[in-house]
Write a protein that holds these residues in place. Structure first.
Motif, mmCIF file in Angstrom:
data_model
loop_
_atom_site.group_PDB
_atom_site.id
_atom_site.type_symbol
_atom_site.label_atom_id
_atom_site.label_comp_id
_atom_site.label_asym_id
_atom_site.label_seq_id
_atom_site.Cartn_x
_atom_site.Cartn_y
_atom_site.Cartn_z
ATOM 1 N N SER B 360 -49.168 -12.592 23.290
ATOM 2 C CA SER B 360 -48.738 -13.193 22.023
ATOM 3 C C SER B 360 -49.896 -13.194 21.041
ATOM 4 O O SER B 360 -49.734 -13.575 19.887
ATOM 5 N N ARG B 361 -51.074 -12.817 21.503
ATOM 6 C CA ARG B 361 -52.295 -12.810 20.689
ATOM 7 C C ARG B 361 -52.547 -14.185 20.083
ATOM 8 O O ARG B 361 -52.794 -14.322 18.883
ATOM 9 N N LYS B 362 -52.433 -15.216 20.903
ATOM 10 C CA LYS B 362 -52.578 -16.588 20.422
ATOM 11 C C LYS B 362 -53.192 -17.426 21.511
ATOM 12 O O LYS B 362 -53.021 -17.134 22.686
ATOM 13 N N PRO B 363 -53.879 -18.512 21.155
ATOM 14 C CA PRO B 363 -54.367 -19.406 22.207
ATOM 15 C C PRO B 363 -53.184 -19.981 22.978
ATOM 16 O O PRO B 363 -52.090 -20.127 22.429
ATOM 17 N N LEU B 424 -45.559 -18.801 22.238
ATOM 18 C CA LEU B 424 -44.906 -17.644 21.619
ATOM 19 C C LEU B 424 -44.799 -17.808 20.097
ATOM 20 O O LEU B 424 -44.935 -16.837 19.349
ATOM 21 N N GLY B 427 -46.846 -16.060 17.086
ATOM 22 C CA GLY B 427 -47.715 -15.049 17.679
ATOM 23 C C GLY B 427 -47.459 -13.682 17.091
ATOM 24 O O GLY B 427 -46.722 -13.529 16.107
ATOM 25 N N LYS B 428 -48.116 -12.690 17.682
ATOM 26 C CA LYS B 428 -47.830 -11.285 17.355
ATOM 27 C C LYS B 428 -47.476 -10.645 18.684
ATOM 28 O O LYS B 428 -48.328 -10.079 19.368
ATOM 29 N N ILE B 429 -46.225 -10.801 19.070
ATOM 30 C CA ILE B 429 -45.855 -10.555 20.462
ATOM 31 C C ILE B 429 -45.738 -9.071 20.782
ATOM 32 O O ILE B 429 -45.065 -8.317 20.088
ATOM 33 N N ARG B 430 -46.449 -8.652 21.833
ATOM 34 C CA ARG B 430 -46.322 -7.275 22.339
ATOM 35 C C ARG B 430 -45.484 -7.314 23.603
ATOM 36 O O ARG B 430 -45.746 -8.108 24.498
#
Ligand code: HEM
Ligand SMILES: [Cu+2]
Lengths: 355, 630
Positions: B360-363, B424, B427-430
């Motif tokens: 999610s590129r997030k903490p 989530l 985020g920038k979800i992959r």
């Protein structure tokens, strides 16, 4: 889509889903018809839990899918795009600790109340007692009031509460009639009482629900719930004693033997074409008239019988005297109490005719 | 083999002065081995076989021999371990330096946690397929009413299925393989605190497994009383049951040894800057699991020891006929086995807590709440065991306190779910394969958690207990939970462990087939159970035919999907892309070193100045990660 529209769509899906779930237990493909007074409360509780649980599931699942869709990385974001650096939020943490806890408290309180209302284990006014005994792999139902004992058939009267005193002689089994809902393990050395009131006339399956060995899935019995008049008729017949009289001919005796074979549940462990059984825990009974003769003559025979007839009597009264090669010593002895002399004779005569 | 003997002889010649000592140790070793083997053979041969066992057949002899070999291997492992751990150089065991880069190190006592992790990995994966085979045999029998196998064979299949999946797949995979491989790397150290003990914990697994499997060759077959092995029916099991008890004892021992090692490692070996609240969640999960293993497994060991003595020597412990108490087993067994279900899920939660922030590129949202929830579940898990016994012969009033604690445990479980959702958001979800499996866990586990609450309510459980509804619950938490997390973990850490990337498209096919097969197989089980089909039935009422056929079809699809995983791995070794140090752009420490890492993990000691999931705080690219020592 705006947040508002999403909310509407989600609410509609949720409503349809919950309505579906609410009616699920009422459909014949989720719960069997309830046949005791006690079942209603349990079904209602399950229904409520399904709605609460289903709602919660849709809620969580909705957010999951929504977030995955809304916050997916888009091509224009680039390889290294990162999300917002949120580390947490104490108010949210408290909210999603307290809110589910409230649901849980409500469900727990309702469960406690229901358990109390069932009063399963307390003695009840006017209840008839039936002693239920599990044994590999048959159920015995004894009615102390009248002295009747039946194997694998449980006969009850509609609207009369019954207290089942449940126990077992060898290993743990479990008393379970799916239409009655309530389950109770039958453990050797313990007797547990459960009281229920059947409220529907009909025939219901009784299934052993605690794993008890090779014959577990054939340890089945039949429950007949009768109106008062029929119940009394059944009781009369039983008390008059079954079986053909002393002057009966061999066919009548054998026919009675076959009846006993079914009633005693021999087929849970043995195969007999005439009785339509296919149990495989013990040796087959097809052709037993012939095999019995060979057994007594075989070199490895360990019992004391000398004829086929004696061999069969011995196998029932003292199964340990000779164990057929390749089978476990699993058969319980059938003494006078379970199989009076006349019944034993009928069974043996029937088996001798299997050539 | 011959090569080793030659080396051994050369070694003896070269160190002639050590000969007397080795000679004495050697003969003591052989003597002990002999005694143990004769003793076990004797005990097994006298086991109540079920059938009159005056003249055991060839297969029984083979079974006994295999059991004895298992016990022999166990003794060999233990004695070699003692000799080795006390510092006596054992010429049969090359040192890690001697074996560096050699394939051989995977087949010897190696002290490198990465080698041990990989040993656990392949062992568990092997048993996943054996356990899966057992499951398919069960589903083959149940696809149609009527009997294909005998009930006795069927009982062996489901007993071995659960035993293998629990003791030889899920636990060793999550704790043994991922725990061993990742924990030292994640705390930034060079190895586990007790590397030799670590080797011992792995090397107890093959003998334990061999002992359990030996039952397949015994005349009366393997254990067949279910993985819960309730006496008195379990006491009728004979040699197979005794082997099962012995094997489970050995595997439990491995868990205890491993658990101690993880605790000490996590407490003492963290590199500079990694304080407790900088530990990745997977490490917290393993720490909690280790506490459960250390406190709970002795209870299992006691239970199986008592049952063994009951069968082998006629002690009355659980035998009602002799005045024993069958209920006691249930209490002692579940006192371990309820915590054990959390041993099987907490590391899975840990894996998901690693994967979700990375993709999610997030903490990680609510890091501390997740830590407390993990610990809370750990504590509560010791207080709920009798919810498996609501319908048993225990005092009916005991149901009430256990219902309360059981309902309570759903709360920390919920906290985890909500924090993952929070991660989530924004985020920038992959959506790569590890993430797909993690999201599937969140979704499927919730179903299992909710059905758990149903089962926790006594009135409802009195209907659902011991039916297929419970089987559905188990599989939503253990397959939809633990196994999906394991798959996610494999796709996530495979590049680190083996230096090759797995193919994404194959991964996605594996995911979707597994997801569909899983739901087709397990969703209808809720209905078939509520409708009245008890579990552990070899045959069933024809009313349940359609549902059972559907379940079996789903099961075979699920089984087939797993072959894709194997193909993907084998393919990766041949043509897979070489993995960079940090293919997922993650920020936990295992990604700061090469894939696979060098022998002592990091070129130089690390000093860490950041949290494990601080995406977004700085630019997240490998170059921006803190350099060792900065
Ligand atoms: C919300 C949390 C949970 C609750 C409230 C819960 C509740 C229960 C209850 C009451 C039972 C007994 C059902 C019966 O036999 O009638 C049960 C069985 C079981 N649960 Fe859970 N559970 C939860 C989570 C889990 C998790 C996380 C796992 C494992 C990863 C798990 C694995 C099992 C297993 C294996 C059984 C069956 C054991 C057997 O009889 O073979 N449960 N659960
Ligand atoms: Cu539990």
């Amino acid at each position: 889509m705006t947040f508002g529209r999403i909310t509407i769509v989600l609410t509609v899906i949720l409503a349809i889903f919950l309505a579906f779930i609410y009616y699920l237990p009422a459909m014949p493909w989720f719960l069997p018809t309830a046949a005791v007074d006690e079942a209603q409360g349990i079904d209602d509780l399950l229904r409520l839990m399904m709605v609460v649980g289903g709602g919660l599931y849709i809620f969580i699942q909705g957010f999951l899918l929504y977030f995955v869709w809304l916050y997916r990385r888009k091509p224009e974001d680039g390889e290294d795009a990162v999300g917002r650096a949120l580390h947490g939020d104490n108010r949210l943490e408290i909210a999603w600790t307290v809110a589910p806890a409230l649901f849980i408290v409500v469900l727990t309180v309702l469960s406690l109340r229901e358990l109390d209302k069932l009063g399963l284990n307390e003695p009840r006014e006017g209840a008839r007692v039936i002693v239920v005994t599990g044994q590999q792999f048959a159920w015995t139902f004894a009615y102390p009031e009248t002295g009747i004992t039946e194997v694998n058939t449980l006969t009850l009267q509609k609207d009369v509460p019954v207290t089942f005193n449940i126990t077992a002689v060898d290993v743990t089994h479990a008393f379970w009639i799916p239409n009655f809902r309530i389950k109770q393990d039958a453990t050797p050395g313990f007797t547990l009482s459960v009281t229920m009131t059947p409220n529907k006339v009909g025939e219901f399956p009784f299934r052993c629900a605690e794993f008890c060995g090779a014959g577990h899935s054939s340890m089945l019995a039949k429950v007949n719930v009768l109106e008062e008049a029929e119940y009394l008729v059944w009781q009369e017949t039983k008390l008059a004693g079954g079986g053909p009289g002393a002057d009966a001919n061999p066919e009548e005796i054998a026919a009675y033997g076959l009846e006993l074979y079914t009633a005693q549940g021999c087929g849970a462990c043995h195969a007999l074409e005439a009785g339509g059984t296919s149990g495989a825990v013990g040796p087959t009974h097809n052709g037993l008239g012939t095999t019995a003769e060979q057994r007594v003559e075989a070199a490895d025979y360990t019992g004391s019988a000398t004829t086929a007839e004696e061999y069969l009597r011995e196998s029932l009264r003292e199964p340990g005297a000779h164990i057929v090669e390749g089978f476990p010593p699993a058969m319980p002895p059938y003494g006078e109490d379970k199989l009076p002399e006349g019944d034993l004779n009928a069974l043996v005569q029937m088996l001798l005719q299997q050539k | 083999m011959v090569g080793h003997i030659v080396t051994f002889v050369q070694h003896l010649q070269a160190h002639a002065r050590q000969l007397p000592r080795l000679g004495r140790a050697g003969s003591a070793f052989l003597l002990a081995l002999l005694l143990v083997m004769v003793g076990t053979g004797q005990a097994l041969a006298q086991a109540p076989e079920g059938t009159a066992n005056a003249n055991p057949t060839l297969t029984t002899m083979l079974g006994i021999t295999m059991g004895v070999l298992g016990v022999g291997l166990l003794t060999a492992v233990l004695i070699s371990f003692v000799v080795w751990a006390t510092g006596t150089r054992n010429p049969l065991i090359p040192t890690d330096e001697e074996m560096e880069h050699s394939f051989r190190r995977y087949f010897w006592f190696s002290v490198d946690h990465k080698v041990i992790g990989i040993q656990y990995f392949w062992t568990s994966l092997f048993f996943f397929f054996i356990g899966g085979l057992m499951a398919l045999l069960v589903r083959w029998e149940l696809a149609q009413p009527g009997l294909t196998f005998t009930p006795d064979q069927y009982n062996q299949f489901f007993t071995m299925h659960a035993t293998i999946m629990i003791f030889l797949f899920i636990i060793p995979m999550l704790v043994g393989a991922f725990g061993n491989y990742a924990v030292p790397l994640m705390v930034g150290t060079f190895d586990m605190a007790f590397p030799k003990l670590n080797a011992l914990s792995y090397w107890l697994v093959p003998p334990g497994a061999l002992i359990i499997m030996a039952g397949f060759l015994a005349e009366s077959g393997t254990a067949k009383a279910g993985w819960t092995s309730y006496p008195p029916v379990a006491l009728q099991g004979g040699a197979g049951q005794m082997l099962w008890l012995l094997g489970v004892f050995v595997l439990g021992w491995s868990s205890i040894v491993g658990g101690m090692n993880f605790l000490v490692t996590i407490m003492n070996m963290r590199t500079k800057g990694v304080h407790y609240f900088r530990l990745p969640l997977f490490v917290w999960a393993i720490a909690t699991t280790a506490v459960l293993a250390v406190l709970g497994t002795p209870s299992l060991a006691a239970a199986v020891t008592l049952q063994f003595m009951n069968i082998a020597f006629g002690f009355p412990f659980f035998d009602a006929a002799k005045g024993g108490n069958p209920l006691m087993w249930q209490h002692v067994f579940w006192f371990y086995s309820h915590p054990a279900v959390y041993i099987m899920i907490l590391p899975a939660f840990g894996i998901v807590s690693e994967i979700i922030p990375v993709f999610s590129r997030k903490p990680l949202f609510g890091y501390r709440a997740l830590v407390y929830a993990t610990a809370g579940i750990g504590v509560l898990s010791f207080l709920v065991w009798a919810h498996h016994m609501f319908a048993s012969a225990m005092f009916p009033w005991l149901r009430i306190p256990f219902m309360l604690t059981t309902m309570l445990i759903a709360v920390p479980t919920g906290i985890k779910i909500f924090n993952w959702l929070g991660t989530l958001a924004f985020g920038k979800i992959r959506l790569e394969t590890p993430m797909l499996f993690s999201l599937a866990l969140v979704s499927m586990f919730v179903i299992g958690g909710i059905s758990g609450v149903f089962l926790g309510s006594v009135p409802v459980d009195l209907h659902l207990h011991d039916t297929y509804f419970v089987v559905a619950h188990i599989h939503y938490v253990l397959f939809g939970g633990s196994a999906f997390a394991i798959f996610g973990g494999i796709y996530y850490w495979f590049p680190k462990m083996f230096g090759r990337m797995l193919n994404e498209s194959l991964g996605k096919i594996h995911f979707w087939l597994s997801f569909i097969g899983f739901n087709v197989a397990f969703l209808p089980m809720h209905a078939v159970g509520a409708l009245g089909m008890p579990r552990r039935y070899a045959d069933y009422d024809i009313a349940f035919t359609e549902l059972n056929l559907t379940i079996s079809i789903g099961a075979f699809l699920l089984g087939f999907a797993q072959l894709i995983l194997i193909y993907n791995m084998l393919r990766a070794f041949q043509v897979g892309k070489v993995a960079p140090a940090n293919p997922w752009n993650a920020r936990t420490l295992e990604w700061l070193t090469t894939s696979p890492p060098p022998h002592y993990n990091f070129e130089e000691p690390l000093t860490v100045d950041h949290d494990p999931y601080d995406y977004g705080r700085r630019i997240s690219s490998p170059e921006a990660l803190p350099v060792p020592g900065d």
